[in-house]
Scaffold this active site. Structure first.
Site, PDB file in Angstrom:
ATOM      1  N   GLU A  35       7.989  -3.450  39.097  1.00 54.52           N
ATOM      2  CA  GLU A  35       9.027  -4.081  38.159  1.00 54.52           C
ATOM      3  C   GLU A  35      10.090  -3.125  37.909  1.00 54.52           C
ATOM      4  O   GLU A  35       9.758  -1.849  37.380  1.00 54.52           O
ATOM      5  CB  GLU A  35       8.385  -4.720  36.969  1.00 54.52           C
ATOM      6  CG  GLU A  35       9.505  -5.183  35.970  1.00 54.52           C
ATOM      7  CD  GLU A  35      10.553  -5.985  36.162  1.00 54.52           C
ATOM      8  OE1 GLU A  35      10.071  -7.077  36.736  1.00 54.52           O
ATOM      9  OE2 GLU A  35      11.734  -5.631  36.153  1.00 54.52           O
TER      10      GLU A  35
ATOM     11  N   LEU B  87      13.059 -34.893  48.627  1.00 57.41           N
ATOM     12  CA  LEU B  87      13.227 -35.312  47.188  1.00 57.41           C
ATOM     13  C   LEU B  87      12.330 -34.658  46.488  1.00 57.41           C
ATOM     14  O   LEU B  87      11.216 -34.139  47.054  1.00 57.41           O
ATOM     15  CB  LEU B  87      12.993 -36.899  47.129  1.00 57.41           C
ATOM     16  CG  LEU B  87      14.162 -37.864  47.402  1.00 57.41           C
ATOM     17  CD1 LEU B  87      13.537 -39.314  47.377  1.00 57.41           C
ATOM     18  CD2 LEU B  87      15.402 -37.636  47.005  1.00 57.41           C
ATOM     19  N   GLY B  88      12.858 -34.220  45.059  1.00 55.15           N
ATOM     20  CA  GLY B  88      11.925 -33.490  44.481  1.00 55.15           C
ATOM     21  C   GLY B  88      12.488 -32.032  44.166  1.00 55.15           C
ATOM     22  O   GLY B  88      12.008 -31.311  43.249  1.00 55.15           O
ATOM     23  N   GLY B  89      13.057 -31.577  45.260  1.00 58.11           N
ATOM     24  CA  GLY B  89      13.595 -30.120  45.117  1.00 58.11           C
ATOM     25  C   GLY B  89      12.743 -29.126  45.059  1.00 58.11           C
ATOM     26  O   GLY B  89      11.614 -29.182  45.470  1.00 58.11           O
TER      27      GLY B  89
ATOM     28  N   GLY C  70       9.203  -7.170  41.752  1.00 58.54           N
ATOM     29  CA  GLY C  70       9.572  -8.286  40.422  1.00 58.54           C
ATOM     30  C   GLY C  70       8.406  -8.774  39.610  1.00 58.54           C
ATOM     31  O   GLY C  70       7.692  -9.374  40.158  1.00 58.54           O
TER      32      GLY C  70
ATOM     33  N   GLY D 227       8.556 -10.584  37.106  1.00 57.17           N
ATOM     34  CA  GLY D 227       9.062 -11.840  36.186  1.00 57.17           C
ATOM     35  C   GLY D 227       8.350 -12.969  36.396  1.00 57.17           C
ATOM     36  O   GLY D 227       6.938 -12.920  36.695  1.00 57.17           O
TER      37      GLY D 227
ATOM     38  N   HIS E 105      -8.558 -31.554  14.834  1.00 57.52           N
ATOM     39  CA  HIS E 105      -9.480 -30.275  14.857  1.00 57.52           C
ATOM     40  C   HIS E 105     -10.653 -30.808  15.772  1.00 57.52           C
ATOM     41  O   HIS E 105     -11.125 -32.195  15.568  1.00 57.52           O
ATOM     42  CB  HIS E 105     -10.165 -29.971  13.356  1.00 57.52           C
ATOM     43  CG  HIS E 105     -11.047 -29.023  13.447  1.00 57.52           C
ATOM     44  ND1 HIS E 105     -11.063 -27.797  13.462  1.00 57.52           N
ATOM     45  CD2 HIS E 105     -12.330 -29.288  13.200  1.00 57.52           C
ATOM     46  CE1 HIS E 105     -11.965 -27.107  13.400  1.00 57.52           C
ATOM     47  NE2 HIS E 105     -12.848 -28.086  13.241  1.00 57.52           N
TER      48      HIS E 105
HETATM   49  P1  NAD Z   1      12.927 -13.631  36.951  1.00 56.07           P
HETATM   50  O1  NAD Z   1      14.196 -13.406  36.609  1.00 56.07           O
HETATM   51  O2  NAD Z   1      12.028 -14.293  36.049  1.00 56.07           O
HETATM   52  O3  NAD Z   1      12.350 -12.225  37.241  1.00 56.07           O
HETATM   53  C1  NAD Z   1      12.799 -11.337  38.474  1.00 56.07           C
HETATM   54  C2  NAD Z   1      12.100  -9.723  37.961  1.00 56.07           C
HETATM   55  O4  NAD Z   1      12.565  -8.930  38.963  1.00 56.07           O
HETATM   56  C3  NAD Z   1      13.007  -9.344  36.785  1.00 56.07           C
HETATM   57  O5  NAD Z   1      12.037  -8.811  35.996  1.00 56.07           O
HETATM   58  C4  NAD Z   1      13.855  -8.202  37.257  1.00 56.07           C
HETATM   59  O6  NAD Z   1      13.877  -6.974  36.486  1.00 56.07           O
HETATM   60  C5  NAD Z   1      12.772  -7.721  38.454  1.00 56.07           C
HETATM   61  N1  NAD Z   1      13.635  -6.956  39.727  1.00 56.07           N
HETATM   62  C6  NAD Z   1      14.994  -7.250  40.181  1.00 56.07           C
HETATM   63  N2  NAD Z   1      15.300  -6.706  41.046  1.00 56.07           N
HETATM   64  C7  NAD Z   1      14.144  -5.481  41.293  1.00 56.07           C
HETATM   65  C8  NAD Z   1      13.910  -4.593  42.124  1.00 56.07           C
HETATM   66  N3  NAD Z   1      14.543  -4.230  43.067  1.00 56.07           N
HETATM   67  N4  NAD Z   1      12.714  -4.022  42.120  1.00 56.07           N
HETATM   68  C9  NAD Z   1      11.798  -4.353  41.172  1.00 56.07           C
HETATM   69  N5  NAD Z   1      12.176  -5.210  40.407  1.00 56.07           N
HETATM   70  C10 NAD Z   1      13.177  -6.268  40.360  1.00 56.07           C
HETATM   71  O7  NAD Z   1      13.077 -14.331  38.376  1.00 56.07           O
HETATM   72  P2  NAD Z   1      11.848 -14.986  39.282  1.00 56.07           P
HETATM   73  O8  NAD Z   1      10.596 -14.388  38.740  1.00 56.07           O
HETATM   74  O9  NAD Z   1      12.151 -14.777  40.654  1.00 56.07           O
HETATM   75  O10 NAD Z   1      12.025 -16.514  38.962  1.00 56.07           O
HETATM   76  C11 NAD Z   1      13.249 -17.242  39.225  1.00 56.07           C
HETATM   77  C12 NAD Z   1      13.480 -18.247  38.147  1.00 56.07           C
HETATM   78  O11 NAD Z   1      12.598 -19.304  38.441  1.00 56.07           O
HETATM   79  C13 NAD Z   1      13.534 -17.989  36.777  1.00 56.07           C
HETATM   80  O12 NAD Z   1      14.473 -18.556  36.192  1.00 56.07           O
HETATM   81  C14 NAD Z   1      12.189 -18.502  36.484  1.00 56.07           C
HETATM   82  O13 NAD Z   1      12.335 -18.719  34.842  1.00 56.07           O
HETATM   83  C15 NAD Z   1      12.112 -19.794  37.136  1.00 56.07           C
HETATM   84  N6  NAD Z   1      10.610 -19.890  37.339  1.00 56.07           N
HETATM   85  C16 NAD Z   1      10.038 -20.613  36.313  1.00 56.07           C
HETATM   86  C17 NAD Z   1       8.691 -20.804  36.116  1.00 56.07           C
HETATM   87  C18 NAD Z   1       7.871 -21.420  35.072  1.00 56.07           C
HETATM   88  O14 NAD Z   1       8.651 -22.091  34.242  1.00 56.07           O
HETATM   89  N7  NAD Z   1       6.545 -21.330  34.971  1.00 56.07           N
HETATM   90  C19 NAD Z   1       7.831 -20.315  37.262  1.00 56.07           C
HETATM   91  C20 NAD Z   1       8.448 -19.711  38.288  1.00 56.07           C
HETATM   92  C21 NAD Z   1       9.825 -19.573  38.268  1.00 56.07           C
END
Ligand code: NAD
Length: 474
Positions: free
Chosen positions: A202, A37-39, A179, A181, A462
């Protein structure tokens, strides 16, 4: 065979929120969960990451405390102990969800559920050899890490995804993160703060491509100066094991990107996630959109009495979006008036780098693209450029006294994007600690369409860093 009002597949933030709400309203609800639970969020996502990041931040702050007049010697960390603490945090939160569902008399079945048939007012689900019937179905099956088709990536023990990285009890000696991201940059922060050499590769021209790029630049400058090797506009072409010889015994990987080879002990791949659709094969008429389940504004699918919430809808893959979708879907299913909607234009998001990035609403680039498309290049020229339609209010975070007191050597940035004609706040983007804790105030403003004049009347305590949301308006 028992008949339930609602069957939910998946017990993450979407599934457990829906289960609790629908049960609370007096309905028979059954929830199927094949793992815990919690995924993803609780077990292999947000919570474990934040627990480890907090440990890393404690270590980093202790070893960088001289700037506050504190010298700490012989500071050490125990990664296995950090991992143990993370597991305890997760366990307690999962137990809390179990308890909440128990309190509402929701039936929870542990196992992989499979839809076997669907008629307009009855869905049959099979799990652990038993069949269950329900009037409504809610699909909350989430997403899993995407594995890109890079040669050498499959069945390679040196290649991790975020779940492997979170489970490892030892730190890698060095890491290449594929990546840049959200997941990539959060792990880059964790490893860097614990002294692991990090390379981020990236593919896009910038890291965190969906965020306001002026804000991202502040992070990029800091991380590059700190020694994180960040390569942008660079695509990984191949991964292969590190050749070993009697003189060179260390294990690891070589990664080819833009024709050049890079080496590290581990390669962490985080290039996005994909919707989980296993067990739904019987729903042959279910409408899909870009690999995810297509839903309307109430999270209804095209099939009668079938709803979908969370990552499986491919909208915005965030836990707080999933739980909001569940609230709206349950409200619609129970015909609760007034019907609720999701304000997709005011969803806050946070990247837990150090400093944190927190944002809500449109970025400056999105506003520029929007007006350019609306007006066409000629219209824009006549009207005096895109700038005639929006204005940016921005300040370094150092305009906040509390920020100055607690963030030695940092500048931070707060940007507010405002529509010129009606002075409405449409986006807020911050970098600096702890912007995750006050972005909700900006969400409130964007959600309610506050004008600058209205926002000016809000009193911020503040000294808090949140005051930057007020300062930036002057
Ligand atoms: P993301 O889409 O945020 O980032 C993936 C990145 O990988 C992109 O910038 C893309 O351009 C790059 N990429 C893709 N193929 C590539 C390659 N072959 N070589 C180099 N770069 C490449 O995906 P993520 O970081 O895997 O996260 C997945 C999901 O989980 C997202 O929707 C994110 O918002 C969510 N998430 C959110 C949080 C948070 O809210 N703090 C934390 C972790 C994950």
């Amino acid at each position: 065979m028992n008949r339930y009002f609602l069957a939910i597949i998946g017990g993450g933030p979407a599934g457990y929120t829906a289960a609790e709400l629908a049960s609370k309203a007096g309905n028979d609800v059954i929830l199927f969960e094949q793992s815990a639970l919690g995924g993803t969020c609780l077990n292999v996502g947000c919570i474990p990451t934040k627990s480890l990041l907090y440990g890393a931040k404690q270590y980093y702050n202790a070893t960088h405390a001289q700037k506050y007049g504190v010298t700490a010697e012989n500071v050490v960390f125990d990664y296995a102990a950090m991992q143990k603490r993370k597991t305890i945090v997760v366990r307690k939160l999962v137990a809390g969800i179990k308890q909440r569902l128990n309190n509402e008399h929701c039936t929870v079945v542990s196992g992989a559920a499979k839809v076997v048939s669907h008629q307009p007012s009855a869905v049959n689900i099979e799990c652990n050899g038993e069949t269950y019937e329900a009037e409504n179905l809610m699909i909350c099956t989430g997403s899993t890490n995407f594995v890109p088709p890079i040669p050498g990536i499959k069945d390679n023990p040196a290649v991790w995804d975020s779940t492997d990285a979170l489970a490892a009890t030892e730190l890698p000696k060095s890491v290449i993160i594929v990546g840049g991201g959200v997941i990539g940059m959060e792990f880059a922060t964790l490893y860097h703060e614990l002294g692991v050499p990090v390379t981020v590769i990236e593919a896009m021209p910038t890291i965190l491509p969906n965020l306001d790029q002026e804000v991202v630049q502040v992070l990029l400058d800091k991380y590059r100066k700190a020694g994180i090797n960040i390569l942008t506009g660079t695509k990984v072409e191949e991964i292969r094991p590190l050749p070993t010889s009697p003189e060179r015994e260390e294990k690891g990987c070589q990664v080819k990107a833009n024709g050049e080879w890079f080496e590290a002990e581990k390669v962490l791949v985080c290039v996005g996630r994909r919707a989980n659709l296993q067990g739904l094969e019987a729903l042959t008429e279910l409408e899909m959109e870009r690999g995810a389940i297509k839903v309307d504004e109430f999270c209804k699918t095209n099939l009668p009495n079938v709803y979908a919430c969370g990552d499986v809808t491919g909208k915005i893959m965030l836990a707080h979006v999933a739980s909001r979708q569940a609230e709206v879907a349950v409200g619609r299913m129970l015909k609760q008036i007034p019907l609720q909607r999701i304000a997709y234009n005011a969803i806050p998001s946070v990247v837990y780098t150090n400093p944190e990035i927190a944002s809500v609403g449109l970025t400056e680039q999105q506003v520029r693209d929007f007006y350019t498309e609306m007006e066409g290049p000629d219209g824009i020229t006549k009207a005096g450029g895109v700038e005639a339609f929006y204005e940016v209010h921005k300040l370094p975070m150092t305009f906040s006294g509390r920020f100055m007191a607690e963030n030695e050597g940092e500048t931070g940035l707060c940007k507010m994007i405002v529509e010129k004609r009606n002075q409405t706040i449409v986006g807020v983007h911050c970098i600096g600690n702890p912007s995750s804790e006050f972005i909700a105030a900006a969400s409130f403003a964007v959600r309610n369409g506050y004008t600058i004049a209205e926002m000016k009347q809000v009193v911020f305590p503040h000294p808090t860093v949140s005051e930057i949301l007020h300062e930036v308006l002057h």
